[in-house]
Design a protein around this motif. Structure first.
Motif, mmCIF file in Angstrom:
data_model
loop_
_atom_site.group_PDB
_atom_site.id
_atom_site.type_symbol
_atom_site.label_atom_id
_atom_site.label_comp_id
_atom_site.label_asym_id
_atom_site.label_seq_id
_atom_site.Cartn_x
_atom_site.Cartn_y
_atom_site.Cartn_z
ATOM 1 N N SER A 64 -5.457 8.693 8.824
ATOM 2 C CA SER A 64 -4.515 8.671 9.949
ATOM 3 C C SER A 64 -3.628 7.428 9.907
ATOM 4 N N ARG A 65 -4.225 6.274 9.567
ATOM 5 C CA ARG A 65 -3.447 5.036 9.486
ATOM 6 C C ARG A 65 -2.444 5.102 8.345
ATOM 7 N N LEU A 66 -2.854 5.631 7.212
ATOM 8 C CA LEU A 66 -1.937 5.767 6.084
ATOM 9 C C LEU A 66 -0.766 6.684 6.447
ATOM 10 N N SER A 67 -1.053 7.816 7.075
ATOM 11 C CA SER A 67 -0.005 8.763 7.438
ATOM 12 C C SER A 67 1.010 8.120 8.378
ATOM 13 N N HIS A 68 0.508 7.366 9.354
ATOM 14 C CA HIS A 68 1.395 6.705 10.317
ATOM 15 C C HIS A 68 2.234 5.628 9.629
ATOM 16 N N LEU A 69 1.585 4.785 8.833
ATOM 17 C CA LEU A 69 2.289 3.684 8.179
ATOM 18 C C LEU A 69 3.303 4.205 7.170
ATOM 19 N N LYS B 14 4.973 7.124 7.198
ATOM 20 C CA LYS B 14 6.160 7.674 7.868
ATOM 21 C C LYS B 14 6.988 6.574 8.500
ATOM 22 N N GLU B 15 6.324 5.557 9.027
ATOM 23 C CA GLU B 15 7.031 4.421 9.615
ATOM 24 C C GLU B 15 7.860 3.695 8.561
ATOM 25 N N SER B 16 7.336 3.617 7.338
ATOM 26 C CA SER B 16 8.010 2.878 6.269
ATOM 27 C C SER B 16 9.089 3.678 5.575
ATOM 28 N N THR B 17 8.889 4.984 5.417
ATOM 29 C CA THR B 17 9.811 5.795 4.612
ATOM 30 C C THR B 17 10.655 6.763 5.427
ATOM 31 N N GLY B 18 10.223 7.051 6.652
ATOM 32 C CA GLY B 18 10.934 8.027 7.470
ATOM 33 C C GLY B 18 10.497 9.460 7.236
ATOM 34 N N LEU B 19 9.595 9.665 6.276
ATOM 35 C CA LEU B 19 9.090 10.998 5.967
ATOM 36 C C LEU B 19 7.569 10.986 5.913
ATOM 37 N N SER B 20 6.970 12.148 6.096
ATOM 38 C CA SER B 20 5.525 12.257 5.905
ATOM 39 C C SER B 20 5.201 12.230 4.413
ATOM 40 N N ILE B 21 3.934 12.043 4.078
ATOM 41 C CA ILE B 21 3.523 12.035 2.676
ATOM 42 C C ILE B 21 3.826 13.382 2.026
ATOM 43 N N ILE B 22 3.514 14.473 2.715
ATOM 44 C CA ILE B 22 3.737 15.802 2.151
ATOM 45 C C ILE B 22 5.222 16.078 1.963
ATOM 46 N N ASP B 23 6.049 15.698 2.955
ATOM 47 C CA ASP B 23 7.494 15.886 2.807
ATOM 48 C C ASP B 23 8.036 15.072 1.637
ATOM 49 N N THR B 24 7.530 13.865 1.469
ATOM 50 C CA THR B 24 7.977 13.021 0.356
ATOM 51 C C THR B 24 7.604 13.651 -0.978
ATOM 52 N N ARG C 98 -4.504 15.048 -2.176
ATOM 53 C CA ARG C 98 -5.208 14.997 -0.892
ATOM 54 C C ARG C 98 -4.958 13.642 -0.243
ATOM 55 N N ILE C 99 -4.521 13.677 1.005
ATOM 56 C CA ILE C 99 -4.225 12.437 1.728
ATOM 57 C C ILE C 99 -5.479 11.573 1.850
ATOM 58 N N GLU C 100 -6.643 12.206 2.008
ATOM 59 C CA GLU C 100 -7.893 11.452 2.125
ATOM 60 C C GLU C 100 -8.145 10.605 0.872
ATOM 61 N N GLU C 101 -7.845 11.164 -0.299
ATOM 62 C CA GLU C 101 -8.059 10.419 -1.545
ATOM 63 C C GLU C 101 -7.041 9.301 -1.704
ATOM 64 N N ARG D 163 0.836 -1.206 0.000
ATOM 65 C CA ARG D 163 0.000 0.000 0.000
ATOM 66 C C ARG D 163 0.867 1.251 0.000
ATOM 67 N N ILE D 164 2.005 1.195 0.672
ATOM 68 C CA ILE D 164 2.927 2.326 0.673
ATOM 69 C C ILE D 164 3.622 2.427 -0.687
ATOM 70 N N GLU D 165 3.960 1.282 -1.269
ATOM 71 C CA GLU D 165 4.529 1.284 -2.621
ATOM 72 C C GLU D 165 3.560 1.946 -3.594
ATOM 73 N N GLU D 166 2.280 1.638 -3.443
ATOM 74 C CA GLU D 166 1.268 2.206 -4.344
ATOM 75 C C GLU D 166 1.173 3.719 -4.159
ATOM 76 N N VAL D 167 1.219 4.180 -2.916
ATOM 77 C CA VAL D 167 1.150 5.625 -2.657
ATOM 78 C C VAL D 167 2.367 6.325 -3.252
ATOM 79 N N LEU D 168 3.555 5.747 -3.103
ATOM 80 C CA LEU D 168 4.759 6.331 -3.698
ATOM 81 C C LEU D 168 4.621 6.435 -5.209
ATOM 82 N N HIS D 169 4.063 5.392 -5.819
ATOM 83 C CA HIS D 169 3.850 5.410 -7.265
ATOM 84 C C HIS D 169 2.865 6.514 -7.640
#
Length: 268
Positions: free
Chosen positions: A185-190, A192-202, A172-175, A155-161
């Protein structure tokens, strides 16, 4: 089957549960199979593995194997046999079998498209068909190697893609969360746990990395590049550039374009 140098064969099969292949002594070539739908099995060294959607298996030359369709199922898969000469890539494993599950749907599609190019080019036999097939096989091997090295939640790989594909859009993080079946909230936590950065920072880091390349090599202005990479506010772009590059865009251009010009003059 024995393949000679610069020969390969590929196929796309949809087989009933009566389908099976048994090779007690293996073959002289490599075999890679990718399951699209249904269920098959691969029996190797006393172990049976069931192959379902997203599973990819690579068998080395000389590896005894037995594979076929699971009872009461059909098995849809793409495959290619390719010659040992591709060991030049240094991507082929030392093991005689590699079995991976590709859960990321975008990565599944990318692998399927690579197989589709192998199928088309090997059938058309146009100019450079073998080289084109080799390029697609190398892409598959690279993706397998990347999956082996970097074990990340699909799921994190998919978000990065998605971030890489939608870098210029308003994200939008919700989308994103809805797309991968998680709460925001779960996506944001997972993430950052996986990449070391927030979605917005990435996302901002991706944008700034691309901006730095464009400022170095395209001759575009900082204000043009700002919008090219997805920022809508130049001040925000400047702040993010300083955060990730340690200097302002104007300082970066002065340093890097001067260096490039000096380098070019020296070569001439």
């Amino acid at each position: 089957m024995t393949l000679h140098t610069n020969q390969l064969i590929a196929g796309h099969f949809i087989e009933p549960d009566t389908y099976w292949v048994k090779r007690p002594h293996g073959q002289n070539d490599w075999l890679v199979m990718f399951t699209l739908e249904g269920a098959g099995f691969v029996y190797h060294q006393g172990v049976e593995r069931v192959c379902t959607k997203g599973d990819i298996i690579l068998l080395a030359p000389g590896t005894p194997h037995h594979y076929g369709t699971v009872k009461h199922h059909t098995w849809q898969f793409v495959w290619t046999h390719f010659p040992n000469m591709l060991t030049e890539t240094s991507l082929l494993p030392q093991e005689d079998q590699v079995f991976l599950t590709i859960e990321n749907e975008s990565l599944q599609e990318r692998i399927y498209q690579a197989f589709s190019r192998i199928l088309a080019d090997s059938r058309e036999r146009g100019e450079y068909w073998f080289e084109l097939c080799c390029n697609a096989i190398r892409e598959i091997l690279l993706l397998m190697a990347q999956k082996t090295i970097h074990k990340m939640d699909p799921r994190i790989e998919e978000v990065l893609h998605l971030l890489s594909q939608m870098m210029r859009e308003d994200i939008r993080i919700e989308e994103l969360a809805q797309t991968v079946g998680l709460s925001p909230s779960r996506l944001s936590h997972l993430f950052k746990e996986s990449t070391g950065l927030s979605i917005i920072d990435t996302l901002n880091r991706m944008r700034i990395q691309q901006a730095a390349l464009m400022l170095s090599y395209t001759g575009r202005s900082a204000s043009e590049v700002c919008y090219d990479v997805g920022f809508q506010n130049y001040n925000h772009f400047t702040n993010q550039f300083r955060k990730w590059q340690g200097m302002t865009p104007s300082m970066f251009m002065k340093e890097h374009r001067t260096t490039d010009a000096t380098s070019s003059a020296a070569k001439s």
